[in-house]
Write a protein that holds these residues in place. Structure first.
Motif, short mmCIF file in Angstrom:
data_model
loop_
_atom_site.label_atom_id
_atom_site.label_comp_id
_atom_site.label_asym_id
_atom_site.label_seq_id
_atom_site.Cartn_x
_atom_site.Cartn_y
_atom_site.Cartn_z
N UNK A 170 0.83 -1.36 -0.05
CA UNK A 170 0.06 0.06 -0.04
C UNK A 170 0.92 1.36 -0.10
N UNK A 171 2.06 1.10 0.66
CA UNK A 171 2.84 2.30 0.57
C UNK A 171 4.19 2.25 -0.46
N UNK A 172 3.95 1.22 -1.33
CA UNK A 172 4.78 1.19 -2.42
C UNK A 172 5.65 -0.35 -2.52
N UNK A 173 6.28 -0.43 -3.61
CA UNK A 173 6.68 -1.95 -3.43
C UNK A 173 7.82 -1.88 -2.49
N UNK A 174 8.70 -3.00 -2.45
CA UNK A 174 9.60 -3.18 -1.49
C UNK A 174 10.79 -2.13 -1.28
N UNK A 175 11.25 -1.92 -2.70
CA UNK A 175 12.20 -0.91 -2.73
C UNK A 175 11.76 0.52 -2.30
N UNK A 176 10.36 0.70 -2.67
CA UNK A 176 10.01 2.21 -2.42
C UNK A 176 9.79 2.02 -0.72
N UNK A 177 9.36 1.15 -0.27
CA UNK A 177 9.19 1.26 1.13
C UNK A 177 10.40 1.49 2.09
N UNK A 178 11.62 0.82 1.33
CA UNK A 178 12.71 1.04 1.96
C UNK A 178 13.39 2.41 1.78
N UNK A 179 13.08 2.90 0.64
CA UNK A 179 13.42 4.22 0.32
C UNK A 179 12.84 5.26 1.26
N UNK A 180 11.55 4.75 1.44
CA UNK A 180 10.73 5.65 2.29
C UNK A 180 11.17 5.83 3.73
N UNK A 181 11.90 4.47 4.38
CA UNK A 181 12.02 4.35 5.52
C UNK A 181 13.56 5.09 5.88
N UNK A 182 14.41 4.97 4.62
CA UNK A 182 15.59 5.61 4.80
C UNK A 182 15.48 7.29 4.78
N UNK A 183 14.56 7.91 3.95
CA UNK A 183 14.23 9.19 4.06
C UNK A 183 13.37 9.60 5.19
N UNK A 184 12.59 8.80 5.78
CA UNK A 184 11.88 9.19 6.80
C UNK A 184 10.29 9.20 6.45
N UNK A 185 9.89 8.93 5.19
CA UNK A 185 8.35 9.16 4.77
C UNK A 185 7.68 8.13 5.48
N UNK A 189 8.11 5.01 8.52
CA UNK A 189 8.68 4.67 9.80
C UNK A 189 9.43 3.35 9.65
N UNK A 190 8.65 2.38 9.40
CA UNK A 190 9.15 1.00 9.70
C UNK A 190 8.64 -0.07 8.38
N UNK A 191 9.65 -0.89 7.85
CA UNK A 191 8.90 -1.79 6.98
C UNK A 191 9.70 -3.13 7.24
#
Length: 320
Positions: free
Chosen positions: A67-82, A84-86
């Motif tokens: 829902x918050x993106x594919x696996x790589x997108x979720x990890x990018x989001x965690x690294x950037x702070x958008x 919180x946890x994947x």
């Protein structure tokens, strides 16, 4: 005067009780698994325990099914702070830190106990601290999911039968090189595209733990389950480290405790159900093939040689 004081005290008390008792911290936890998958159950356990251990101050909302993106997108989001946890395999962090490639090395771990011993021990802890300090990923909890196995529409009775096999592989360099060494033709592909690609014949095979074949209904598009057991597979809770470090110690303890509780529950469930799941896949029409793993293990040495920077770590882990 007494009446005035009573009125004033009453007003002050009413104002205090009107304030929220707790300062709630909201966290977003994203993963790519569907809601029938044990990964999602672990995510829900994490959210519940984090809330309990923090007396309700941590409110973790779970977002399954990419829902918050594919696996790589979720990890990018965690690294950037958008985000919180994947939840993902440690090997997925190899796009951000080279040492994470260790998790994708073939035949590195002897069994589940060795996997847990290594990643919870001094060598594993040292590597995970590198992820935190150099890539902003705080790794917590190890959800060992068993070994990765091959499923295929082409019968595979030996390593020679892999020649030219069109197999989907997670877009991780070490995994691509592993299947090349085994003789197959690996294709990197996001998980969300795999079922359709198998259905349409774009690819012939994929590799994942037994549970995935069942929860993702791969038996509908795959004929064979080949027990190669070529790689250990586990998920972890991966959090933005800067956000984690900025939290009160009490919240850090609650998050760590939630990760450990969810991981322990997950490991126990998977261990108990592996043979049951294999029998269920047989009932649903898949043929399970036991295969000689020795030729695969021999090729694993060629894969390790391709990554000289990882080889010292690999040897330390195998020796533990």
């Amino acid at each position: 005067m007494k009446t005035v004081m009573k009125l004033a005290l009453g007003a002050a008390f009413a104002a205090l009780t009107a304030l929220p008792a707790l300062a709630e911290t909201r966290l977003k936890l994203a993963h790519v698994a569907n809601t029938d998958d044990p990964v999602h159950a672990a995510a829900l356990t994490f959210a519940r325990v984090a809330g309990d251990l923090s007396d309700g101050e941590l409110n973790v909302r779970v977002f399954p099914n990419s829902q918050l993106g594919k696996a790589k997108e979720a990890l990018d989001g965690v690294q950037l702070g958008t985000v919180d946890i994947t939840m993902d395999a440690l090997g997925a962090l190899s796009a951000y830190h080279p040492a994470a490639g260790l998790d994708s090395m073939p035949y590195l771990f002897k069994d589940a106990d060795h996997y847990m011993e290594v990643w919870s021990g001094p060598v594993g802890t040292e590597i995970k601290e590198l992820f935190a300090s150099e890539a902003n990923f705080r790794v917590m909890g190890h959800l060992f999911r068993g070994s990765r196995e091959l499923t295929s529409n082409k019968r595979v009775d030996s390593i020679d039968d892999l020649a030219g096999l069109k197999i989907r592989v997670t877009p991780i360099t070490e995994r691509l090189e592993t299947w090349k060494a085994f003789g197959a033709s690996p294709t990197p592909m996001a998980w969300s595209e795999v079922f359709t690609a198998l259905q349409q014949g774009v690819i012939e095979a994929q590799e994942n733990p037994v549970a995935v074949a069942l929860t993702q209904k791969l038996y509908e598009v795959q004929k064979y389950m080949v027990l190669t057991s070529h790689m250990a597979n586990g998920f972890t809770f991966i959090m933005n480290d800067k956000k984690f470090q900025a939290m009160p110690k009490e919240h850090q303890i609650a998050i760590r405790g939630a990760a450990l509780a969810a991981a322990a529950e997950f490991r126990a469930k998977v261990k108990a159900e592996r043979e049951i799941m294999l029998e269920e896949l047989k009932r649903l029409g898949m043929e399970v093939i036991e295969i000689d793993q020795a030729p695969f293990e021999a090729k694993a040495k060629d894969v390790v040689a391709l990554f000289p920077d990882l080889q010292p770590w690999y040897e330390k882990m195998q020796a533990q």
